[in-house]
Every structure is written in structure tokens, then in C-alpha cells.
Design a protein around this motif. Structure first.
Motif, PDB file in Angstrom:
ATOM      1  N   GLN A 181       0.838  -1.199   0.000  1.00 56.37           N
ATOM      2  CA  GLN A 181       0.000   0.000   0.000  1.00 56.37           C
ATOM      3  C   GLN A 181       0.873   1.249   0.000  1.00 56.37           C
ATOM      4  O   GLN A 181       1.841   1.320   0.745  1.00 56.37           O
ATOM      5  CB  GLN A 181      -0.917   0.044   1.231  1.00 56.37           C
ATOM      6  CG  GLN A 181      -2.070  -0.920   1.216  1.00 56.37           C
ATOM      7  CD  GLN A 181      -1.666  -2.292   1.703  1.00 56.37           C
ATOM      8  OE1 GLN A 181      -0.896  -2.417   2.637  1.00 56.37           O
ATOM      9  NE2 GLN A 181      -2.182  -3.321   1.064  1.00 56.37           N
TER      10      GLN A 181
ATOM     11  N   SER B  59      -2.939   3.383  -1.075  1.00 51.82           N
ATOM     12  CA  SER B  59      -3.897   2.299  -1.272  1.00 51.82           C
ATOM     13  C   SER B  59      -3.205   1.130  -1.967  1.00 51.82           C
ATOM     14  O   SER B  59      -2.055   1.217  -2.401  1.00 51.82           O
ATOM     15  CB  SER B  59      -5.094   2.795  -2.088  1.00 51.82           C
ATOM     16  OG  SER B  59      -4.656   3.381  -3.298  1.00 51.82           O
ATOM     17  N   THR B  60      -3.907   0.017  -2.081  1.00 46.00           N
ATOM     18  CA  THR B  60      -3.314  -1.214  -2.579  1.00 46.00           C
ATOM     19  C   THR B  60      -2.761  -1.047  -3.983  1.00 46.00           C
ATOM     20  O   THR B  60      -3.445  -0.553  -4.876  1.00 46.00           O
ATOM     21  CB  THR B  60      -4.357  -2.345  -2.562  1.00 46.00           C
ATOM     22  OG1 THR B  60      -4.842  -2.492  -1.225  1.00 46.00           O
ATOM     23  CG2 THR B  60      -3.759  -3.651  -3.032  1.00 46.00           C
TER      24      THR B  60
ATOM     25  N   TYR C 242      -3.768  -0.973  -7.896  1.00 48.73           N
ATOM     26  CA  TYR C 242      -4.491  -2.235  -8.064  1.00 48.73           C
ATOM     27  C   TYR C 242      -5.961  -1.939  -8.380  1.00 48.73           C
ATOM     28  O   TYR C 242      -6.592  -1.124  -7.699  1.00 48.73           O
ATOM     29  CB  TYR C 242      -4.377  -3.063  -6.789  1.00 48.73           C
ATOM     30  CG  TYR C 242      -4.921  -4.464  -6.889  1.00 48.73           C
ATOM     31  CD1 TYR C 242      -4.261  -5.432  -7.617  1.00 48.73           C
ATOM     32  CD2 TYR C 242      -6.098  -4.819  -6.232  1.00 48.73           C
ATOM     33  CE1 TYR C 242      -4.748  -6.724  -7.697  1.00 48.73           C
ATOM     34  CE2 TYR C 242      -6.596  -6.109  -6.307  1.00 48.73           C
ATOM     35  CZ  TYR C 242      -5.910  -7.060  -7.042  1.00 48.73           C
ATOM     36  OH  TYR C 242      -6.406  -8.339  -7.118  1.00 48.73           O
TER      37      TYR C 242
ATOM     38  N   TRP D  93      -9.162  -2.292  -7.718  1.00 46.31           N
ATOM     39  CA  TRP D  93     -10.094  -2.854  -6.740  1.00 46.31           C
ATOM     40  C   TRP D  93     -11.529  -2.890  -7.255  1.00 46.31           C
ATOM     41  O   TRP D  93     -12.336  -3.708  -6.793  1.00 46.31           O
ATOM     42  CB  TRP D  93     -10.046  -2.030  -5.450  1.00 46.31           C
ATOM     43  CG  TRP D  93      -9.034  -2.531  -4.475  1.00 46.31           C
ATOM     44  CD1 TRP D  93      -7.876  -1.922  -4.119  1.00 46.31           C
ATOM     45  CD2 TRP D  93      -9.083  -3.747  -3.721  1.00 46.31           C
ATOM     46  NE1 TRP D  93      -7.188  -2.684  -3.202  1.00 46.31           N
ATOM     47  CE2 TRP D  93      -7.917  -3.807  -2.938  1.00 46.31           C
ATOM     48  CE3 TRP D  93      -9.995  -4.796  -3.634  1.00 46.31           C
ATOM     49  CZ2 TRP D  93      -7.628  -4.864  -2.077  1.00 46.31           C
ATOM     50  CZ3 TRP D  93      -9.712  -5.855  -2.772  1.00 46.31           C
ATOM     51  CH2 TRP D  93      -8.553  -5.885  -2.015  1.00 46.31           C
ATOM     52  N   ASN D  94     -11.899  -2.004  -8.165  1.00 48.93           N
ATOM     53  CA  ASN D  94     -13.277  -2.013  -8.657  1.00 48.93           C
ATOM     54  C   ASN D  94     -13.596  -3.273  -9.450  1.00 48.93           C
ATOM     55  O   ASN D  94     -14.748  -3.561  -9.755  1.00 48.93           O
ATOM     56  CB  ASN D  94     -13.540  -0.792  -9.543  1.00 48.93           C
ATOM     57  CG  ASN D  94     -13.851   0.437  -8.729  1.00 48.93           C
ATOM     58  OD1 ASN D  94     -13.535   0.492  -7.546  1.00 48.93           O
ATOM     59  ND2 ASN D  94     -14.469   1.416  -9.347  1.00 48.93           N
TER      60      ASN D  94
ATOM     61  N   SER E  36      -9.142  -9.781  -3.589  1.00 48.01           N
ATOM     62  CA  SER E  36      -7.782  -9.897  -3.086  1.00 48.01           C
ATOM     63  C   SER E  36      -6.864 -10.582  -4.089  1.00 48.01           C
ATOM     64  O   SER E  36      -7.255 -11.546  -4.756  1.00 48.01           O
ATOM     65  CB  SER E  36      -7.773 -10.695  -1.780  1.00 48.01           C
ATOM     66  OG  SER E  36      -8.585 -10.075  -0.810  1.00 48.01           O
TER      67      SER E  36
ATOM     68  N   LYS F  97     -14.144 -10.298  -6.893  1.00 53.70           N
ATOM     69  CA  LYS F  97     -14.668  -9.354  -5.916  1.00 53.70           C
ATOM     70  C   LYS F  97     -16.066  -9.747  -5.452  1.00 53.70           C
ATOM     71  O   LYS F  97     -16.449  -9.497  -4.311  1.00 53.70           O
ATOM     72  CB  LYS F  97     -14.689  -7.945  -6.517  1.00 53.70           C
ATOM     73  CG  LYS F  97     -14.949  -6.842  -5.513  1.00 53.70           C
ATOM     74  CD  LYS F  97     -14.799  -5.485  -6.151  1.00 53.70           C
ATOM     75  CE  LYS F  97     -15.054  -4.375  -5.142  1.00 53.70           C
ATOM     76  NZ  LYS F  97     -14.047  -4.357  -4.062  1.00 53.70           N
TER      77      LYS F  97
END
Length: 398
Positions: A306, A309-310, A326, A328-329, A333, A353
Motif C-alpha cells: 500500500q 492504497s493497494t 491495483y 479494486w473495482n 484480493s 470481488k
């Protein structure tokens, strides 16, 4: 891969941030939005509805990812219905899209597998394929063994290593040594299966097994990778329980672990040096919570973490760090993450997700192409279409 006497230099770190915006239903075709910025906001992504293809593989469970040194093939395990007793060792060609499976004996189940750095050999951990309750399976895993075979399925051999819990075997570049985690089995009824992880090594030429470095008693063990010299390993691990070997003898263990984590920015990445008893400090502390590090043939580090953020990161031997946000949307993981040897990017396993809670078999494999700036999900063909690679009956190296 060129090794140095100090593969973890600490020059002034220069960060280059890159963020990628998905543009098409084909999934995550991207463009660079910001470079060389110390402050930036998270990228704006298109609505998740534009990437509906992410939900097309429910019921598939991938693990134990390995990349061939030709950078064109990957090796991985698929557990049918998420059950290790139904594992398949698969080989997929990134360009031809051809999927193959190794027709291994059904008496055992493969739990870990990796290409050797030459690509000529595959090293695996396997356990007896048994049915029964959890305790029966625990005992079977405690009897796990390490085997090798040529990449064409020939010359399957059992390595004569004493019984016990072993994890994540890898081979040195000259294929003379095999490194792996050993652990202590926890008592029946424990919340965790194993504890006190240490890296051991088997010398194929002498038949001897010994610790690679000091016995640090890590709380967990991660992926391993040899440097070219064969005298150093990069690995992910939890903090060490053997506090004396890190030069500290705190009176309160929980306070020490908290301070240790804070001091090294949450990194769980270590550089282990052969026969070094004292544990060196965690590396790759430029980002918070560094995980899943590996190196390419140019000694670039690739890892997750991070900032803030990731993201995924690449750190050059000169100390320059590039960061990719990364997505995320679109992904849950990330799990296994490995550098592509030719420095073109990285490949990783991810959880969908929208995966149902506590369901472990909703996984995919994706790769990031650095030059093109694209995140691409691999469309792995169905198992029933895979081509068989016959294997030999295993023999012992004794």
C-alpha cells in the motif's frame, strides 16, 4: 539473473506512480494517467458492469503459480470444487492458449509445484490421497514428500527427505539444491495447522538436509525464490518467534510484535543468506505491508503493498520504485504474484470481488503488461479440453 553481494541496496528511493483506467469490456485495457507525483488521488474507474466477464469462471480454484523462464508458460494447480484431494497440475501457454495437464499417479495429491529456474525440471510437494476426517488428512499432510520430474513428465523421483510438514519447494539455478519450508504440526483442535516455519535445504548431490540459515521460527511461510548465486533466497514470512535471533529480548511479546511491524512498515519480506544465523531486517519497506515479492532476470523486485492504497510495485537494483494502482473495482484480493522473468510484467492469482463469503473456489489468473499498460484476465480453457502429459511411475533418489 545477475546476483550481487548486496542485492538489497538502499539508495534514495525515487517513486514513479502510474495508474491505469479500464476502457473496454474486453477487460481493463488501460492508459497511464499520472507519472512522477508524490500526491495523487485514486483513479476513476468505469462502472463494474463494463467488466461482466469477470464472473465467468465460478467454481474454479487456482493456486501455486509458477512462471517458466521463457516467460511464455505458466504452471499452476487447480483444485476441483476447492478440494485439495481433487488437484490437477496444469501447464498453460500464454501465446498459443493451449492447456495441458500432467497425468500424475492418483495415489497422491499435489499441493505445491514450481518450475526450476531453467525450466527443465518441476519440483512438487505431494501428500497421500486419503479420505476421512480432518485428523486423517492432517496426518497425511504430515507425511508429505517432495518429488521432482522433468518438464516433459519423465524421470519422476521422490526426494529422500525425512517425513514432516513441508511447503513451497523451489530449486536453485544449477538444480543441485531444493529449498522449502519446514513447520511444526499443531495439536489436534488447534485453530492453525502448523507453526514455527523455517527454511530448509536438500542437497541433491550429497543427499543431506540442513537449515538454509538460522532457525528463526516464523509464524508463517510464503513463496521462495533463489538468487542466481544460490546463496540467497527471497521469501515472505510472518514475524519471527525466535526473538534472540533478531537481536531483541523483549519482556512483552505482543508489544514487541507491534513495534517490529511498525518499525519495518508492515513488511513481511526477507532476504535470507546461506548459513547466516542472525536474521536480517525485513526488506522492501518503501510501501506498507509488502507481500508476495519475486525477482526477474534483471534482479528487479516485484511486490504488492500500500502507498497509500493497494498497489503493485517494481523496485530496480538502483532503487527506483514504480507503482501501479491495483484495480479494486474489478478484482478482490490478490494471492500468488510472480514476476515475468523477461521483465515484461507480472502474473497473479486473484479472488473475484463478488465471490460469496467463505467460498475459496472463485478465483482467476491475471497478468499486467508493463509496456502496454494493460491488465488482462487469462481465459483458462475447461479442464476437459486439456491435453494429457504422461508421467513416469515415481522412483526414489536413494
Amino acid at each position: 539473473m545477475k546476483s550481487t553481494t548486496n542485492p538489497e541496496p538502499r539508495p534514495a528511493v525515487k517513486f514513479v506512480r502510474k495508474y491505469w483506467l479500464p476502457l473496454s469490456i474486453g477487460w481493463l485495457l488501460a492508459a497511464s494517467l499520472a507519472v512522477c507525483s508524490s500526491k495523487t488521488t485514486d483513479p476513476a474507474y468505469l462502472p463494474p458492469a463494463t467488466v461482466a466477464t469477470l464472473t465467468n469462471e465460478p467454481g474454479r480454484h487456482y493456486t501455486s503459480l509458477s512462471v517458466h523462464p521463457n516467460s511464455e508458460e505458466i504452471l499452476f494447480l487447480e483444485f476441483t470444487d476447492g478440494m485439495p484431494s481433487l488437484s490437477h497440475l496444469l501447464r498453460y501457454h500464454l501465446k498459443t492458449k493451449q492447456l495441458k495437464y500432467y497425468d500424475l499417479p492418483s495415489t497422491h495429491v499435489v499441493l505445491d509445484a514450481a518450475f526450476s529456474p531453467t525450466g527443465n525440471t518441476i519440483v512438487m510437494r505431494r501428500a497421500p490421497n486419503v479420505s476421512g476426517d480432518d485428523e486423517v488428512k492432517r496426518q497425511a499432510y504430515a507425511s508429505s514428500e517432495i518429488v521432482t520430474m522433468k518438464a516433459d513428465g519423465k524421470d519422476l523421483k521422490t526426494i529422500p527427505i525425512p517425513a514432516g510438514l513441508k511447503f513451497s519447494p523451489v530449486m536453485s539455478h544449477d538444480e543441485r539444491r531444493i529449498a522449502y519450508w519446514r513447520a511444526t504440526q499443531r495439536p489436534e483442535g488447534s485453530k492453525s495447522f502448523a507453526s514455527r516455519f523455517d527454511v530448509w535445504e536438500f542437497d541433491v548431490t550429497t543427499g543431506k538436509e540442513q537449515p538454509f540459515a538460522g532457525l528463526h521460527e516464523f509464524f508463517q511461510g510464503g513463496q521462495l525464490q533463489y538468487f542466481l548465486s544460490g546463496n540467497e533466497l527471497i521469501t515472505g514470512a510472518g514475524f519471527p518467534a525466535n526473538q534472540q535471533l533478531v537481536g531483541r529480548t523483549p519482556s512483552n511479546f505482543s508489544e514487541w510484535t507491534s513495534a517490529y511491524t511498525k518499525r519495518f512498515n508492515g513488511s513481511e519480506m526477507y532476504l535470507l543468506k546461506r548459513d547466516q544465523i542472525q536474521l536480517s531486517d525485513p526488506i522492501l519497506t518503501e510501501a506498507e505491508n509488502a507481500r508476495n515479492a519475486s525477482i526477474d532476470l534483471k534482479n528487479n523486485y516485484y511486490f504488492g503493498g500500500q502507498r497509500p492504497s493497494t498497489s503493485f510495485f517494481r523496485r530496480t537494483p538502483e532503487g527506483q520504485v514504480t507503482q501501479w494502482q491495483y484495480p479494486w473495482n474489478h478484482l478482490g484480493s490478490s494471492l500468488d504474484m510472480l514476476a515475468v522473468p523477461n521483465s515484461s510484467g507480472f502474473i497473479f492469482v486473484f479472488e473475484y470481488k463478488n465471490s460469496p463469503s467463505r467460498v475459496s473456489n472463485w478465483r482467476g489468473i491475471a497478468m499486467f503488461d508493463i509496456e502496454r499498460g494493460t491488465w488482462t484476465q487469462l481465459s483458462i480453457p475447461p479442464l476437459e479440453t486439456a491435453t494429457s502429459i504422461p508421467t513416469d511411475i515415481p522412483t526414489s533418489t536413494r
